[in-house]
Design an enzyme around this catalytic site. Structure first.
Site, short mmCIF file in Angstrom:
data_model
loop_
_atom_site.label_atom_id
_atom_site.label_comp_id
_atom_site.label_asym_id
_atom_site.label_seq_id
_atom_site.Cartn_x
_atom_site.Cartn_y
_atom_site.Cartn_z
N SER A 67 0.74 -1.09 -0.12
CA SER A 67 0.08 -0.10 -0.16
C SER A 67 0.99 1.27 -0.24
O SER A 67 2.10 1.29 0.66
CB SER A 67 -0.93 -0.11 1.19
N1 SAM Z 1 -0.95 -4.80 4.17
C1 SAM Z 1 -0.25 -4.93 2.85
C2 SAM Z 1 1.26 -4.52 2.92
O1 SAM Z 1 1.70 -3.60 3.63
O2 SAM Z 1 1.73 -4.85 1.93
C3 SAM Z 1 -0.88 -4.38 1.73
C4 SAM Z 1 -1.56 -5.62 0.84
S1 SAM Z 1 -2.30 -5.47 -0.36
C5 SAM Z 1 -2.97 -3.90 -0.71
C6 SAM Z 1 -3.68 -6.42 0.01
C7 SAM Z 1 -3.50 -7.87 0.56
O3 SAM Z 1 -4.84 -8.28 0.94
C8 SAM Z 1 -3.03 -8.83 -0.74
O4 SAM Z 1 -1.81 -9.35 -0.52
C9 SAM Z 1 -4.25 -9.83 -0.78
O5 SAM Z 1 -3.82 -10.91 -1.44
C10 SAM Z 1 -4.76 -9.78 0.40
N2 SAM Z 1 -6.13 -10.37 0.63
C11 SAM Z 1 -7.26 -10.24 -0.39
N3 SAM Z 1 -8.33 -10.77 0.28
C12 SAM Z 1 -7.93 -11.53 1.54
C13 SAM Z 1 -8.54 -12.28 2.28
N4 SAM Z 1 -9.95 -12.70 2.10
N5 SAM Z 1 -7.99 -12.79 3.64
C14 SAM Z 1 -6.67 -12.30 3.64
N6 SAM Z 1 -6.00 -11.81 2.75
C15 SAM Z 1 -6.60 -11.31 1.69
#
Ligand code: SAM
Length: 219
Positions: A67
């Site tokens: 992000s």
């Molecule tokens: N917090 C992260 C960082 O600091 O890098 C940002 C990650 S990205 C914007 C969002 C993440 O949410 C992705 O890696 C995606 O695979 C994960 N995601 C999406 N749906 C999800 C779910 N149902 N459970 C867990 N993770 C999920």
């Protein structure tokens, strides 16, 4: 290859990034301190190192993103983290946001849907000295086994607010979740004021990758 050297140049760029997000309205000193302390370029391949201190989201593996620093700061500020708080993060991704929360003194539980990202984070974060509790799977219904939480942060865009996440908050706990369609979501803060009462506030628009799983968008 990941670059694990934190040079004066990196430190200088990080300082500029912190003042940039401060100018955009972040005032929580603990958030600013955490972002000043964590070398964000450690989460980037060496060839993309120069992008680490731009206030932008950046692609990571599995079609996901780390992000934007302002977004990490905005969500962390809304969570109002106090040392010792138990926080659940849904969407570990690169692990950067989880490290920010650990640096702020939280006890962090984080879950990631993409197995490859989970595997990378579980190997890499301890090398940086961060030990959040990391899990692989669908976090769209939270993680009831470690509930209740002081705070829950969702780092992917949800179609609606999953009821289970509110249930897993302590009274006085906060849920920060982007809610909207696949392109744009507004940041929603929900405070659980009593067993069956919530207060809801809506903030600016953001653009996250979609939340997957049972309470997310279908794959
Ligand atoms: N917090 C992260 C960082 O600091 O890098 C940002 C990650 S990205 C914007 C969002 C993440 O949410 C992705 O890696 C995606 O695979 C994960 N995601 C999406 N749906 C999800 C779910 N149902 N459970 C867990 N993770 C999920």
């Amino acid at each position: 290859m990941i670059e694990l050297e934190d040079t004066y140049k990196h430190k200088g760029l990080r300082k500029q990034l912190v003042s940039e997000i401060q100018q955009k309205g972040i005032t929580d000193q603990a958030v600013l301190k955490a972002i000043s302390s964590i070398p964000r370029h450690f989460f980037f391949d060496k060839i993309f190192d120069s992008h680490a201190y731009e206030d932008k989201a950046f692609p990571i593996d599995s079609g996901q993103t780390i992000s934007q620093p302002y977004t990490v700061a905005f969500q962390s500020q809304l969570l109002n983290v106090k040392p010792g708080d138990k926080i659940l993060e849904i969407g570990t991704g690169s692990g950067y946001q989880a490290c920010v929360l650990v640096e702020m003194g939280a006890k962090v539980y984080t879950i990631e849907y993409q197995k490859a990202l989970y595997q990378k984070a579980i190997r890499f974060l301890p090398k940086l000295g961060y030990q959040p509790h990391m899990y692989s799977g669908d976090g769209s219904r939270g993680m009831a086994r470690f509930a209740p939480y002081d705070g829950i942060i969702v780092t992917a865009g949800a179609p609606t607010v999953p009821e289970e996440l509110i249930q897993q908050l302590k009274i006085g706990g906060r849920l920060v979740i982007p809610v909207g369609n696949n392109d744009i979501q507004s940041m929603v803060l929900i405070e659980k004021t009593d067993e069956n009462k919530i207060k809801k506030k809506q903030f600016d628009n953001f653009s996250f990758v979609p939340l997957r799983g049972a309470k997310g968008w279908t794959d």
